[in-house]
Design a protein around this motif. Sequence first.
Motif, PDB file in Angstrom:
ATOM      1  N   ASN A  75       0.823  -1.198   0.000  1.00 23.08           N
ATOM      2  CA  ASN A  75       0.000   0.000   0.000  1.00 23.08           C
ATOM      3  C   ASN A  75       0.862   1.254   0.000  1.00 23.08           C
ATOM      4  O   ASN A  75       2.008   1.223   0.445  1.00 23.08           O
ATOM      5  N   ALA A  76       0.278   2.344  -0.475  1.00 21.70           N
ATOM      6  CA  ALA A  76       0.969   3.637  -0.420  1.00 21.70           C
ATOM      7  C   ALA A  76       1.233   3.993   1.043  1.00 21.70           C
ATOM      8  O   ALA A  76       0.494   3.606   1.943  1.00 21.70           O
ATOM      9  N   LEU A  77       2.308   4.726   1.256  1.00 24.46           N
ATOM     10  CA  LEU A  77       2.623   5.207   2.599  1.00 24.46           C
ATOM     11  C   LEU A  77       2.868   6.704   2.550  1.00 24.46           C
ATOM     12  O   LEU A  77       3.109   7.266   1.479  1.00 24.46           O
ATOM     13  N   THR A  78       2.797   7.312   3.703  1.00 18.24           N
ATOM     14  CA  THR A  78       3.076   8.740   3.831  1.00 18.24           C
ATOM     15  C   THR A  78       4.252   8.920   4.769  1.00 18.24           C
ATOM     16  O   THR A  78       4.270   8.359   5.872  1.00 18.24           O
ATOM     17  N   ILE A  79       5.243   9.693   4.309  1.00 18.85           N
ATOM     18  CA  ILE A  79       6.340  10.110   5.178  1.00 18.85           C
ATOM     19  C   ILE A  79       5.950  11.484   5.712  1.00 18.85           C
ATOM     20  O   ILE A  79       5.686  12.405   4.936  1.00 18.85           O
ATOM     21  N   HIS A  80       5.872  11.605   7.020  1.00 23.35           N
ATOM     22  CA  HIS A  80       5.486  12.846   7.693  1.00 23.35           C
ATOM     23  C   HIS A  80       6.759  13.525   8.176  1.00 23.35           C
ATOM     24  O   HIS A  80       7.503  12.949   8.977  1.00 23.35           O
ATOM     25  N   LEU A  81       7.012  14.736   7.698  1.00 23.68           N
ATOM     26  CA  LEU A  81       8.245  15.450   8.018  1.00 23.68           C
ATOM     27  C   LEU A  81       7.951  16.678   8.873  1.00 23.68           C
ATOM     28  O   LEU A  81       7.044  17.460   8.559  1.00 23.68           O
ATOM     29  N   LEU A  82       8.722  16.841   9.940  1.00 26.90           N
ATOM     30  CA  LEU A  82       8.671  18.024  10.793  1.00 26.90           C
ATOM     31  C   LEU A  82      10.004  18.746  10.602  1.00 26.90           C
ATOM     32  O   LEU A  82      11.036  18.306  11.095  1.00 26.90           O
ATOM     33  N   HIS A  83       9.953  19.835   9.859  1.00 22.59           N
ATOM     34  CA  HIS A  83      11.175  20.567   9.518  1.00 22.59           C
ATOM     35  C   HIS A  83      11.638  21.447  10.679  1.00 22.59           C
ATOM     36  O   HIS A  83      10.817  21.885  11.500  1.00 22.59           O
ATOM     37  N   PRO A  84      12.930  21.733  10.750  1.00 27.22           N
ATOM     38  CA  PRO A  84      13.460  22.558  11.842  1.00 27.22           C
ATOM     39  C   PRO A  84      12.806  23.936  11.945  1.00 27.22           C
ATOM     40  O   PRO A  84      12.754  24.508  13.033  1.00 27.22           O
ATOM     41  N   ASP A  85      12.273  24.472  10.839  1.00 27.47           N
ATOM     42  CA  ASP A  85      11.624  25.785  10.869  1.00 27.47           C
ATOM     43  C   ASP A  85      10.180  25.722  11.361  1.00 27.47           C
ATOM     44  O   ASP A  85       9.470  26.724  11.359  1.00 27.47           O
ATOM     45  N   GLY A  86       9.711  24.526  11.786  1.00 24.99           N
ATOM     46  CA  GLY A  86       8.363  24.367  12.324  1.00 24.99           C
ATOM     47  C   GLY A  86       7.329  23.924  11.309  1.00 24.99           C
ATOM     48  O   GLY A  86       6.183  23.677  11.669  1.00 24.99           O
ATOM     49  N   CYS A  87       7.701  23.817  10.043  1.00 24.84           N
ATOM     50  CA  CYS A  87       6.762  23.409   8.995  1.00 24.84           C
ATOM     51  C   CYS A  87       6.572  21.894   8.981  1.00 24.84           C
ATOM     52  O   CYS A  87       7.504  21.144   9.231  1.00 24.84           O
ATOM     53  N   LYS A 109      18.914  15.041   6.358  1.00 24.32           N
ATOM     54  CA  LYS A 109      19.427  14.868   7.718  1.00 24.32           C
ATOM     55  C   LYS A 109      18.883  15.982   8.609  1.00 24.32           C
ATOM     56  O   LYS A 109      18.636  17.101   8.157  1.00 24.32           O
ATOM     57  N   GLY A 110      18.639  15.658   9.861  1.00 20.54           N
ATOM     58  CA  GLY A 110      18.176  16.639  10.831  1.00 20.54           C
ATOM     59  C   GLY A 110      16.684  16.908  10.820  1.00 20.54           C
ATOM     60  O   GLY A 110      16.180  17.594  11.704  1.00 20.54           O
ATOM     61  N   VAL A 111      15.945  16.367   9.847  1.00 22.87           N
ATOM     62  CA  VAL A 111      14.495  16.537   9.797  1.00 22.87           C
ATOM     63  C   VAL A 111      13.860  15.402  10.600  1.00 22.87           C
ATOM     64  O   VAL A 111      14.232  14.238  10.451  1.00 22.87           O
ATOM     65  N   ILE A 112      12.914  15.737  11.451  1.00 23.71           N
ATOM     66  CA  ILE A 112      12.190  14.737  12.232  1.00 23.71           C
ATOM     67  C   ILE A 112      11.152  14.113  11.307  1.00 23.71           C
ATOM     68  O   ILE A 112      10.455  14.825  10.579  1.00 23.71           O
ATOM     69  N   PHE A 113      11.049  12.774  11.329  1.00 24.07           N
ATOM     70  CA  PHE A 113      10.077  12.135  10.448  1.00 24.07           C
ATOM     71  C   PHE A 113       9.570  10.819  11.009  1.00 24.07           C
ATOM     72  O   PHE A 113      10.194  10.190  11.852  1.00 24.07           O
ATOM     73  N   GLY A 114       8.420  10.437  10.515  1.00 27.18           N
ATOM     74  CA  GLY A 114       7.795   9.157  10.790  1.00 27.18           C
ATOM     75  C   GLY A 114       6.983   8.801   9.564  1.00 27.18           C
ATOM     76  O   GLY A 114       6.780   9.647   8.683  1.00 27.18           O
ATOM     77  N   SER A 115       6.498   7.576   9.495  1.00 25.21           N
ATOM     78  CA  SER A 115       5.763   7.137   8.309  1.00 25.21           C
ATOM     79  C   SER A 115       4.564   6.304   8.719  1.00 25.21           C
ATOM     80  O   SER A 115       4.604   5.575   9.710  1.00 25.21           O
ATOM     81  N   SER A 116       3.506   6.395   7.901  1.00 28.14           N
ATOM     82  CA  SER A 116       2.290   5.649   8.202  1.00 28.14           C
ATOM     83  C   SER A 116       1.634   5.158   6.918  1.00 28.14           C
ATOM     84  O   SER A 116       1.905   5.663   5.828  1.00 28.14           O
ATOM     85  N   CYS A 155       0.676  20.525  15.135  1.00 26.72           N
ATOM     86  CA  CYS A 155       0.718  19.180  14.545  1.00 26.72           C
ATOM     87  C   CYS A 155       0.148  18.115  15.475  1.00 26.72           C
ATOM     88  O   CYS A 155       0.483  16.930  15.353  1.00 26.72           O
ATOM     89  N   GLY A 156      -0.715  18.524  16.400  1.00 29.57           N
ATOM     90  CA  GLY A 156      -1.255  17.602  17.398  1.00 29.57           C
ATOM     91  C   GLY A 156      -1.792  16.287  16.848  1.00 29.57           C
ATOM     92  O   GLY A 156      -1.438  15.217  17.360  1.00 29.57           O
ATOM     93  N   PRO A 157      -2.645  16.300  15.803  1.00 24.38           N
ATOM     94  CA  PRO A 157      -3.203  15.027  15.324  1.00 24.38           C
ATOM     95  C   PRO A 157      -2.152  14.032  14.818  1.00 24.38           C
ATOM     96  O   PRO A 157      -2.236  12.840  15.124  1.00 24.38           O
ATOM     97  N   ILE A 158      -1.163  14.494  14.082  1.00 28.45           N
ATOM     98  CA  ILE A 158      -0.153  13.555  13.580  1.00 28.45           C
ATOM     99  C   ILE A 158       0.800  13.151  14.704  1.00 28.45           C
ATOM    100  O   ILE A 158       1.293  12.015  14.732  1.00 28.45           O
ATOM    101  N   LEU A 159       1.026  14.031  15.670  1.00 23.28           N
ATOM    102  CA  LEU A 159       1.838  13.650  16.830  1.00 23.28           C
ATOM    103  C   LEU A 159       1.134  12.568  17.640  1.00 23.28           C
ATOM    104  O   LEU A 159       1.778  11.636  18.128  1.00 23.28           O
ATOM    105  N   GLU A 160      -0.179  12.692  17.778  1.00 23.95           N
ATOM    106  CA  GLU A 160      -0.962  11.668  18.494  1.00 23.95           C
ATOM    107  C   GLU A 160      -0.776  10.300  17.845  1.00 23.95           C
ATOM    108  O   GLU A 160      -0.706   9.287  18.525  1.00 23.95           O
TER     109      GLU A 160
END
Length: 177
Positions: A75-87, A109-116, A155-160
């Motif tokens: 299945n397709a996946l999504t990489i969720h990125l939290l950039h250092p500038d808050g985006c 490098k240095g970007v916070i990420f997770g995938s779902s 980003c509360g919903p994706i952090l949850e």
Amino acid sequence: MTKPTASFWIHKLLLQPHAEGGYFRETSHSPELIVTEDRRERYLYSNILFLLTADNPSHFHRLKSDEVWYFHEGNALTIHLLHPDGCYEAVKMGRQTEKGELFQFTVPKGVIFGSSIEGQSGDYALVSCMVSPGFDYRDFELLPYDALLKDYPDCGPILEKLAYKTLPGTSFRSGPT
């Protein structure tokens, strides 16, 4: 012919649970070593197979190296990125290029990420990841929900969904021995 399942790939590819979520196995690394800015020896690159399921996502983490993802199966996946500038940015990977899905993507490098994976229990995505300089658990940082919420309050919903409330207790090892 029936479609392979997540369990099929986990057993066929000898994948093991990963601290961030999902299942993985290192498949190769470069024979060459480099010395990083902090004077540690690292492989020039390393590769893993990585499988995520709808109920076992990749939780938010950060690396000190670029990580290139290659989509293979499922299945397709999504990489969720939290950039250092808050985006926040969401990148889709999969086979449907007409819908904007990508076959490969580089997480800087240095970007916070997770995938779902959006879907039902049993749905999965199989990818490969290449890290350069090579992956080393000393450069791997899992980030807890409370810390992320302070820096990414919108980003509360994706952090949850993708941030551990309590970090799992694990011991890590990788890199040149």
